[in-house]
Design an enzyme around this catalytic site. Sequence first.
Site, PDB file in Angstrom:
ATOM      1  N   SER A  46     -16.033 -99.262 -42.528  1.00  0.00           N
ATOM      2  CA  SER A  46     -15.888-100.708 -42.351  1.00  0.00           C
ATOM      3  C   SER A  46     -15.689-100.947 -40.864  1.00  0.00           C
ATOM      4  O   SER A  46     -14.802-100.363 -40.246  1.00  0.00           O
ATOM      5  CB  SER A  46     -14.691-101.206 -43.152  1.00  0.00           C
ATOM      6  OG  SER A  46     -14.651-102.619 -43.120  1.00  0.00           O
ATOM      7  N   GLU A  47     -16.542-101.792 -40.274  1.00  0.00           N
ATOM      8  CA  GLU A  47     -16.640-101.814 -38.814  1.00  0.00           C
ATOM      9  C   GLU A  47     -15.426-102.391 -38.098  1.00  0.00           C
ATOM     10  O   GLU A  47     -15.342-102.330 -36.874  1.00  0.00           O
ATOM     11  CB  GLU A  47     -17.932-102.516 -38.356  1.00  0.00           C
ATOM     12  CG  GLU A  47     -18.024-103.976 -38.704  1.00  0.00           C
ATOM     13  CD  GLU A  47     -18.810-104.223 -39.979  1.00  0.00           C
ATOM     14  OE1 GLU A  47     -18.810-103.332 -40.857  1.00  0.00           O
ATOM     15  OE2 GLU A  47     -19.408-105.305 -40.100  1.00  0.00           O
ATOM     16  N   ASN A  48     -14.475-102.937 -38.862  1.00  0.00           N
ATOM     17  CA  ASN A  48     -13.239-103.358 -38.206  1.00  0.00           C
ATOM     18  C   ASN A  48     -12.299-102.189 -37.924  1.00  0.00           C
ATOM     19  O   ASN A  48     -11.208-102.385 -37.397  1.00  0.00           O
ATOM     20  CB  ASN A  48     -12.516-104.424 -39.032  1.00  0.00           C
ATOM     21  CG  ASN A  48     -12.211-103.971 -40.437  1.00  0.00           C
ATOM     22  OD1 ASN A  48     -13.047-103.324 -41.067  1.00  0.00           O
ATOM     23  ND2 ASN A  48     -11.049-104.279 -40.942  1.00  0.00           N
ATOM     24  N   GLY A  49     -12.744-100.957 -38.267  1.00  0.00           N
ATOM     25  CA  GLY A  49     -11.978 -99.798 -37.836  1.00  0.00           C
ATOM     26  C   GLY A  49     -11.451 -98.907 -38.937  1.00  0.00           C
ATOM     27  O   GLY A  49     -10.370 -98.325 -38.811  1.00  0.00           O
ATOM     28  N   SER A  88     -14.908 -97.700 -33.443  1.00  0.00           N
ATOM     29  CA  SER A  88     -15.709 -97.994 -34.626  1.00  0.00           C
ATOM     30  C   SER A  88     -17.170 -98.214 -34.257  1.00  0.00           C
ATOM     31  O   SER A  88     -18.091 -97.721 -34.924  1.00  0.00           O
ATOM     32  CB  SER A  88     -15.160 -99.229 -35.332  1.00  0.00           C
ATOM     33  OG  SER A  88     -15.860 -99.464 -36.530  1.00  0.00           O
TER      34      SER A  88
END
Lengths: 219, 219, 233, 233
Positions: A46-49, A88
């Site tokens: 998930s690209e928020n980390g 990320s």
Amino acid sequence: MALSREQIAQRVAQELQDGFYVNLGIGIPTLVANYVPDGMEVMLQSENGLLGMGQFPTEDEIDADLINAGKQTVTTAKGASIFDSAESFAMIRGGHVDLTVLGAFEVDVQGNIASYMIPGKLIKGMGGAMDLVAGAENIIVTMTHASKHGESKLLSQCTLPLTGKGCINKVLTDLAFIEIKDNRFHLVERAPGVSVEEIKALTAGELVIPENVPEMTFI
Amino acid sequence: MALSREQIAQRVAQELQDGFYVNLGIGIPTLVANYVPDGMEVMLQSENGLLGMGQFPTEDEIDADLINAGKQTVTTAKGASIFDSAESFAMIRGGHVDLTVLGAFEVDVQGNIASYMIPGKLIKGMGGAMDLVAGAENIIVTMTHASKHGESKLLSQCTLPLTGKGCINKVLTDLAFIEIKDNRFHLVERAPGVSVEEIKALTAGELVIPENVPEMTFI
Amino acid sequence: MAGFDKVVSSYEEALAGLEDNMTVIAGGFGLCGIPENLIAEIKRKGTKGLTVVSNNCGVDDFGLGVLLPNRQIKKILASYVGENAEFERQMMSGELEVILTPQGTLAEKMRAGGAGIPAFYTATGYGTPVAEGKEEREFDGRHYILEKAITGDFAIVKAWKADRYGNLVFRKTARNFNPMAATAGKITVVEVEEIVEPGELAPDEIHTPGIYVNRLIKGTFEKRIEQRTIRSA
Amino acid sequence: MAGFDKVVSSYEEALAGLEDNMTVIAGGFGLCGIPENLIAEIKRKGTKGLTVVSNNCGVDDFGLGVLLPNRQIKKILASYVGENAEFERQMMSGELEVILTPQGTLAEKMRAGGAGIPAFYTATGYGTPVAEGKEEREFDGRHYILEKAITGDFAIVKAWKADRYGNLVFRKTARNFNPMAATAGKITVVEVEEIVEPGELAPDEIHTPGIYVNRLIKGTFEKRIEQRTIRSA
């Protein structure tokens, strides 16, 4: 018959491989997580980390500090790791994610994708989509083959502002599985009960139709 | 009389301020840590990834995993943090270190510094020195004013390969404290008992001498 | 305040020196890990003409969204916006300048700003509206665009724990943009849930070294959830 | 090996596929945090013509220095070398090509390689021999040079602990170049002191996510000290 959202997700899931790190966009792509074949492990980025996104929390588990890129509360899966946004996207831009699945408004025969903006109408921003399409080598776009008004979304040239240029080579619609190469669409599979003619009629960009176009199979 | 190595370090220490993050190079700069004024706190950055370098370990404390940039075994000070080399140089290059003290072979009136290579003789590499001089806004170079053979190290133009261009504005030698601006050296202080004439004679680059050149004071 | 003690005692002190027309870099993703009290203090203070750099712009009544009604934000760099009506109205009317920036590029621009990298090349945005006016260049047959670093007069950051020296630890995905924001402010102000004594945080487990932090304050947080999604137990 | 289990059972397996003339990126600073057993395996294997990217090149009989006697290294990018006689001899005679690279630039080149950044600008090295042949450019009145990313066919890394999924934790200053090296290898091989089960490492405390790691092996380490410096108790 046209595939349901769940069937699209199910067909995409057939492209998964054991040990894949996968980024799933919002909407139909998210559903792919529900169809990971038995005995296969994939890890969701998930690209928020967050690498190793788990299922939604129970009421008791809910934690405001743990969300996914869709801003939904989530949990961590076994072996998860958490990192900052620069890390990320280093991961994404550096091509370390094995498969990215995301939605789109349009794709074209050059592999261009438009997915984030409809001028004058929808201007919310690209989020991480431009990074995802630029960084991934293996992308599957999921979308309906045509709009409600019957206008094809598989074009000779995208009409909306692009999210990425020349980066898409696989598209899974409610009607067909299509590959993009040599500036043409190539029909690979059709939805059960959907004819090659129907697909051809709803594909605006040049479509290469092989002699044998198998129907998709679902278990 | 010319300053000892310890006195050079002592004079440099007078430039410290409470709360400074400081990077000290190998040699004389390292000694500066011994002369931090009472009641003042400074934190030492070691470019291999340590902020808050402590004293050398006792025999019992020695740890192969904890060294400084000179590859010596060290300890961590209270409030230390450890990070990777990219982060360490992000810190340095980004100008977050308040003071950098390092040695040199030569400096010149343009603020150039040569400190890492003597062609055909010493070719060990620049380590972190080029990053340090490019990143820091506040640098003090420590060195002897002249070579053993009486050749000035404060030149009109460096003769050795540069470590950095136009980045030095303070030099502390065994004879004098010198500032560099407007393409000239400016004599600020002289070592106790050293005459302005001696300094002038050993400074090859143009030297501006104010009317009053105070002697350095040591407590 | 002496030595490395970064703790300040009021939000007013925390944002002292913040003036009209400055650039503020903010951590947070959606409403997760946002410096909510620092934002509220900017509203209270009434600072105007701000350029804000943040992945999102909050919602109508929480996060950076609270700075919209009084038109405190002049310009925003963000990757995803418009979760609130007032934002959309100001953007459409041109009162608010919006520079849509891909999320990864935004994170990297902040990191570059803190790391003394003035500019970098990325494939992200090549051939899209994001590339307009930017240098394009090929490396090894692939196309890239040049993106420049961002720094701010202030950075406002939310961390979980800190020691008095400003060493920070973040919690779960509330980390997001906060570590990069912390490096990119001329003055970096951090609010946290807990402040401990120096030495209590393990050096290996510190996410952001105190060197990036100028002021530190302990706050209490609402931590509003944007999309409360649950499964049955 | 199924799913995300990265553990291999022998050093031979760990470096399977490493061939002559490949590029190898190695973690470590001096002799601290070096992948000492992986290096020893390269010596045993006898792979030649290697391009090595590492901050240093070990000493005569330890670390990367052991690859010198049989001329296994053709070219090295490093910031500080020559701690051993054979290195100096090969460099002076031209048998070994040495590209001296500033330490911070080296770290950033590795990070860029892993992060899909093909090139970045830095002030480091401007106006020095390092700038030769590189593009120079001004941003806001300061001078910078363009530096390109580095990637390797293999990256060899030393971590402290890992879980079977390849999530890594480093110990003290043995971290150094290892995290960047881990991101920049087409195949990243990591040796560690301890392997635990997935879930045993706290997600917030993982330094390198397993996505960067292809193979993982447990080793025993000499951890030689280069400058044993002590104070009296």
